[in-house]
Design an enzyme around this catalytic site. Structure first.
Site, PDB file in Angstrom:
ATOM      1  N   GLY A 142       0.800  -1.223   0.000  1.00 48.83           N
ATOM      2  CA  GLY A 142       0.000   0.000   0.000  1.00 48.83           C
ATOM      3  C   GLY A 142       0.832   1.271   0.000  1.00 48.83           C
ATOM      4  N   LYS A 147       7.083   8.990  -9.146  1.00 44.82           N
ATOM      5  CA  LYS A 147       7.217   7.533  -9.277  1.00 44.82           C
ATOM      6  C   LYS A 147       8.217   7.311 -10.405  1.00 44.82           C
ATOM      7  CE  LYS A 147       5.519   3.212  -8.583  1.00 44.82           C
ATOM      8  NZ  LYS A 147       5.500   2.509  -7.288  1.00 44.82           N
ATOM      9  N   SER A 189       6.040  -0.303 -13.338  1.00 43.64           N
ATOM     10  CA  SER A 189       5.628  -1.399 -14.216  1.00 43.64           C
ATOM     11  C   SER A 189       4.136  -1.638 -14.012  1.00 43.64           C
ATOM     12  CB  SER A 189       6.444  -2.655 -13.926  1.00 43.64           C
ATOM     13  OG  SER A 189       6.423  -2.976 -12.550  1.00 43.64           O
ATOM     14  N   GLU A 216       8.364   7.712  -4.676  1.00 36.54           N
ATOM     15  CA  GLU A 216       7.897   6.372  -4.323  1.00 36.54           C
ATOM     16  C   GLU A 216       8.674   5.313  -5.091  1.00 36.54           C
ATOM     17  OE1 GLU A 216       4.140   3.427  -4.912  1.00 36.54           O
ATOM     18  OE2 GLU A 216       3.684   5.576  -4.824  1.00 36.54           O
ATOM     19  N   GLY A 217       9.214   4.366  -4.346  1.00 33.63           N
ATOM     20  CA  GLY A 217       9.919   3.265  -4.973  1.00 33.63           C
ATOM     21  C   GLY A 217       8.960   2.227  -5.522  1.00 33.63           C
ATOM     22  N   ALA A 218       9.480   1.040  -5.771  1.00 35.64           N
ATOM     23  CA  ALA A 218       8.667  -0.079  -6.258  1.00 35.64           C
ATOM     24  C   ALA A 218       9.010  -1.291  -5.409  1.00 35.64           C
ATOM     25  CB  ALA A 218       8.951  -0.360  -7.741  1.00 35.64           C
ATOM     26  N   GLY A 219       7.997  -1.901  -4.785  1.00 41.15           N
ATOM     27  CA  GLY A 219       8.281  -3.045  -3.928  1.00 41.15           C
ATOM     28  C   GLY A 219       9.062  -2.616  -2.695  1.00 41.15           C
ATOM     29  N   PRO A 241      -6.422   2.157   8.262  1.00 41.09           N
ATOM     30  CA  PRO A 241      -7.317   0.993   8.260  1.00 41.09           C
ATOM     31  C   PRO A 241      -7.405   0.386   6.872  1.00 41.09           C
ATOM     32  CG  PRO A 241      -8.594   3.000   8.218  1.00 41.09           C
ATOM     33  CD  PRO A 241      -7.163   3.418   8.400  1.00 41.09           C
ATOM     34  N   TRP A 242      -8.001  -0.797   6.798  1.00 42.04           N
ATOM     35  CA  TRP A 242      -8.162  -1.428   5.492  1.00 42.04           C
ATOM     36  C   TRP A 242      -9.046  -0.568   4.615  1.00 42.04           C
ATOM     37  CZ3 TRP A 242     -12.179  -3.459   2.496  1.00 42.04           C
ATOM     38  CH2 TRP A 242     -11.755  -4.205   1.386  1.00 42.04           C
TER      39      TRP A 242
END
Length: 229
Positions: free
Chosen positions: A14, A37, A41, A116-119, A205-206
């Protein structure tokens, strides 16, 4: 400009929800914002070219408005790790190119910005470099998004250790409820707070990934680095 690098304990933690949520919170406080970003991908073909959903969210919460190419200079179609997606596209990812893009944007600074990175922290760009190289070269403080699920304490501690071993400051962490059935949330958050030795920037929260205004909802549960409780 306050610019931070956002990484996760794994894929699908997330990061984008939290990143966009932080941008939304900063905007609500009247700050100028920018989300970046560098490589994405899993992009889709549109009339305007390849577009990535995560990058579009960052674009949406950047103010004043920015062009998509500023947010996401490299969009890749295959929904696989960036170095594999780049190989399928017949290109090689280089940290220097992504760093140059960010430095160019820093010439027109915003009050609050996120890369923001990836993974996770060690996701490779190529055989020699990983995404963390961007944060290392630019000396960016790091925000760690912890996807709350079984195994996340181990992943969070290892990620924090790697970030600090690379000489960077862990500016804060966010617990993100990615599994609505996870029953050990409170104990997990307590253990993370004990071990990570960095400010907790929120417990989100979710939130359904399809929720269009998810970042605005997440913003209610977040605080910016340095912001008082």
């Amino acid at each position: 400009m306050s610019l931070y690098f956002v990484t996760g304990t794994d894929t699908d933690t997330g990061k984008t929800l939290v990143s966009a949520g932080l941008l939304a919170r900063a905007r609500a406080q009247g700050l100028t914002t920018r989300g970046i970003k560098p490589v994405a991908s899993g992009s889709v073909r549109t009339a305007q070219g390849l577009r990535n959903r995560d990058a579009l969210w960052l674009q949406r919460y950047s103010a004043p408005a920015v062009d998509y190419s500023e947010v996401n200079p490299i969009a890749l179609e295959p929904a696989v790790a960036p170095h594999l997606a780049a190989r399928e596209a017949g290109m090689t990812l280089e940290a220097s190119r992504l760093i140059a893009h960010i430095r160019q944007l820093q010439a027109s600074p915003r009050q609050f910005g996120l890369v923001e990175g990836a993974g996770g922290w060690r996701v490779p760009l190529n055989r020699q470099e990983d995404l963390g190289e961007i944060a290392r070269v630019l000396a960016l403080p790091v925000i760690l998004v912890v996807g709350l699920r079984l195994g996340c304490i181990n992943h969070a501690r290892l990620s924090a250790e790697a970030i600090r071993a690379d000489g960077l400051r862990l500016a804060g962490w966010v617990g993100n409820h990615i599994d609505p059935e996870y029953a050990e949330t409170e104990d997990t958050l307590a253990m993370l707070a004990h071990h990570l030795d960095a400010p907790c920037l929120g417990h989100v929260p979710w939130i359904d990934a399809a929720e269009e205004h998810g970042p605005e909802v997440a913003a209610r549960y977040l605080r910016l680095p340095g912001e008082a409780h």
